[in-house]
Design an enzyme around this catalytic site. Structure first.
Site, short mmCIF file in Angstrom:
data_model
loop_
_atom_site.label_atom_id
_atom_site.label_comp_id
_atom_site.label_asym_id
_atom_site.label_seq_id
_atom_site.Cartn_x
_atom_site.Cartn_y
_atom_site.Cartn_z
N GLY A 79 102.97 -12.29 37.69
CA GLY A 79 103.66 -13.14 37.08
C GLY A 79 103.87 -13.29 35.33
O GLY A 79 105.04 -14.13 35.17
N THR A 81 105.53 -12.25 31.68
CA THR A 81 106.64 -12.00 32.05
C THR A 81 106.59 -11.14 30.53
O THR A 81 105.27 -10.58 30.17
CB THR A 81 106.97 -13.62 30.92
N HIS A 136 112.73 -31.61 31.74
CA HIS A 136 111.67 -31.10 31.48
C HIS A 136 110.85 -32.32 31.39
O HIS A 136 111.52 -33.07 30.86
CB HIS A 136 111.17 -29.84 30.43
N HIS A 137 109.45 -31.78 31.02
CA HIS A 137 108.54 -32.85 29.72
C HIS A 137 109.01 -32.76 28.33
O HIS A 137 109.30 -31.88 28.14
CB HIS A 137 106.75 -32.34 30.65
N LYS A 140 108.14 -28.93 26.08
CA LYS A 140 108.61 -27.96 26.11
C LYS A 140 110.10 -27.58 24.98
O LYS A 140 110.70 -28.36 24.28
CB LYS A 140 110.14 -28.54 27.63
#
Lengths: 252, 252, 252, 252
Positions: A79, A81, A136-137, A140
């Site tokens: 996972g 990146t 989003h929250h 971000k």
């Protein structure tokens, strides 16, 4: 019931990593044999007989970890990146030397997010209008989100392939920013709201009707079903697989 | 049942005007006595004994029409826009000379839109975050809509009055426009989609929860209940009333 | 800045209780002086000088705890349920003997849920149609939720007061249950879905338009702002207050 | 540009039929050669050289109309309902005798509705929970709608095929109807609201996330793009085609 698959989590102390530890422990067909954090010895993976590693660390560490795993014939679900052409080529070299070993790299393990992108691609050619709203929250830092940008790009490519024209914007006067960001001709709007986690809506409009595909991620555990699917499948797919969708839709 | 109120529509050929004609005809307590279009004689209003005029024309015509109505003691419900301080002052003068005559001017006759603004104002002080999304058909030339801009201004004023700080935008990198237009510190996003008519969402976010108020206008007939409410009430309210909400929430 | 208010949490080990401990600790104007669980001595409240108790225990324990608090002149904010006429009368007796002590009992501390009910009540008289959809996680045993039932009852009462007729159901054939539960003439639909927490939509419909009020509770922390508001206000409101809305909308 | 296709509408006076007349007239690649209502002579179709007929009449009339068309080698796109095994067999017989003639029968011409069903089928196997909410105007006599019932059946079949268990209902107490109608184990909720036309939501829930597919039909014109797609394609597909999706997704 067959013998459980022996699974290790590397990067087990992070937010997603600790969820992964719990998820593997809870799965009846999987056995958690190691949970390594920063500084722990990779040799533990061999000593515990791990068959699959879930790699959730950092771009600085992932290459070293995968070099070790492929050399030992341990499959990996990744996972982390930061993948480049160069890094992928290096990984392919290691895999070529390790017959039968499989590595899955997935930019997104949320099945809902993957289906949203897939359906958006499929619907794109049927509608005159399309816009994307992601919500989003309030921590971000990037806007729009990577997933929303990717979704808009996939839609734009599907429209182009179907010969649809670029969408007209009817706006002749107004305020800057009202019509969102332009991603390959698809307007993308980013909302930041306390209380939210990660949400995305793709809105299609045609004559007299609209079609909306909405994905709501309400908890970080939403990545777990995708990670477990990756773990169970990667052992049967030697070589490099990029994107969980390869495992989700095989045979279609 | 009492005698029906005698109502005329001026501007009866337009999209809203022709809906108003139908709505007055369908109401049992109202009688349509005249439906005037461009070039028709205003004297018809007197000859038919109109008690209330529904004025749905154009900024170029509205002042002449209202001068006539107030001089004749005919009440008016006005949907035509373009009001300035000067025009309102002129109208007040006419009304001062016509004891007992009432005029209602309403920028919005949709009860759903008025309630959305009212609830947004009431909720504003309780939430850390707020954004507005408006969604309209693909012929709309202004973005954001006037209603969305007004809603954001009302929210901003309510936040200021409650001493709430300006919302932080966490975005450090991204694409221009993604975070919408800034209306007094409230982000406003405008979506243009084939198939839609007029829609608006106000999203509030606090710790662990969100509150969404959404108004969908699916047909132009949505203005009719507000116009009819105006017609029934304006006969009892001499002088100038600005905003249908004055009639909707009286006594609260 | 003034001296922080001294706050204790009773029932501090439960899911909401432990959130409350964190929330009080994080608030600059509050000081956590005690966090009691089952079996802990109530005398600790006196010894630590608690001015306000947050009571989040169980119907079996709440009366004993409140008898102690009121006798000691400690204010209380109570989230425990199970209140009857008899229990409330007993509490009133204790409060009558403890001049200046305040107790707030709130069936719901979520500000979003309280606003949803309030707006639904206010909107009810303006729309011909109304239905309620509540959506919850898959462990919820009751359907519809208490909040949805209460919301429907408030709407029905507001409709009755405004003289609105009962809603017609146009259904002549179909499947049992499709049109939801009937709560005083308001259809209420309950969705149970993995991944959700607690959500509610109130849908109003009139000519050509709809108005939707939606509350999403995504995390149990959504109760904290309401609990803290209760703590800060209860010290100035002697006697019994039922419903957080009394503190939220005072002066309106 | 090639010669326009010569199209006739039969059932041209109905709500959908009159929309179809307008849609064919507005399409540059189609020419409207006849618009027949009840009682008009079918021979007009031959005299005007119609190549394709859009059949939007009534179960009482459709068989006679299609017998005539197939005998004359005129293709047909059929929106009329009431199809039985027996009727379909009869139509197949007529088509067998008319080489090269194509007939498309479609229960739903809305592309948004068809995509919603398709995506719901595709998503079904990935989620533990699923429910359907359909929302319609207040004249609708059946609940749930045929489209919602069909959607739920397709979802149930996809779950069964993937080996998913039947969904548990956690409800132990509540009101009858709250949990909706049971269609093959999928709860279906029907909302009836003034102001709406035809809307449907399919909600999927998994660990920490939900996926929602929503179709909004805001105007009867939403059937037109599907009808025109049928007209353009049916001339190249001899024999009987059931379901517009056959034309939408061919080659996938």
């Amino acid at each position: 019931m067959s013998t459980p698959l022996r699974v290790a989590v590397v990067g087990a102390k992070g937010r997603i990593g600790s969820e992964a530890v719990r998820a593997v422990e809870a799965a009846e067909d999987l056995e958690l044999v190691a949970a390594l954090g920063r500084g722990d010895r990779l040799e533990t993976l061999v000593e515990t007989g791990a068959q699959v590693v879930v790699e959730l660390t950092h771009p600085d560490a992932v290459m070293r970890n995968l070099e070790f795993c492929t050399a030992q014939g341990i499959h990996a679900v990744v996972g982390t990146t930061g993948w480049t052409e160069e890094r992928l080529a290096q990984l392919e070299t290691w895999l070529a030397a390790s017959t039968g070993t499989g590595v899955l790299i997935a930019p997104n393990f949320s099945i809902g997010a993957i289906l949203t992108m897939r359906f958006a691609q499929q619907a794109a050619k049927f509608f005159e209008s399309v816009e994307v709203i992601e919500l989003h929250h309030t921590k971000k830092a990037d806007a729009p989100s990577g997933t929303a940008t990717r979704t808009a790009q996939l839609i734009a490519a599907a429209r182009a392939e179907a010969g649809l024209p670029r969408q007209d914007d009817p706006t002749t006067h107004g305020l800057p920013g009202a019509r969102g960001a332009d991603v390959d001709g698809v307007p993308v709007h980013a909302v930041r709201l306390r209380g939210l986690l990660a949400h995305q809506e793709v809105l299609f409009g045609g004559e007299g009707e609209t079609l909306t595909i909405r994905h709501d991620s309400l908890h970080h555990s939403s990545f777990m079903p995708g990670i477990l699917t990756g773990v169970r499948r990667v052992v049967d797919v030697p070589g490099l697989t990029f994107g969980l969708e390869k495992f989700l839709f095989e045979g279609e």
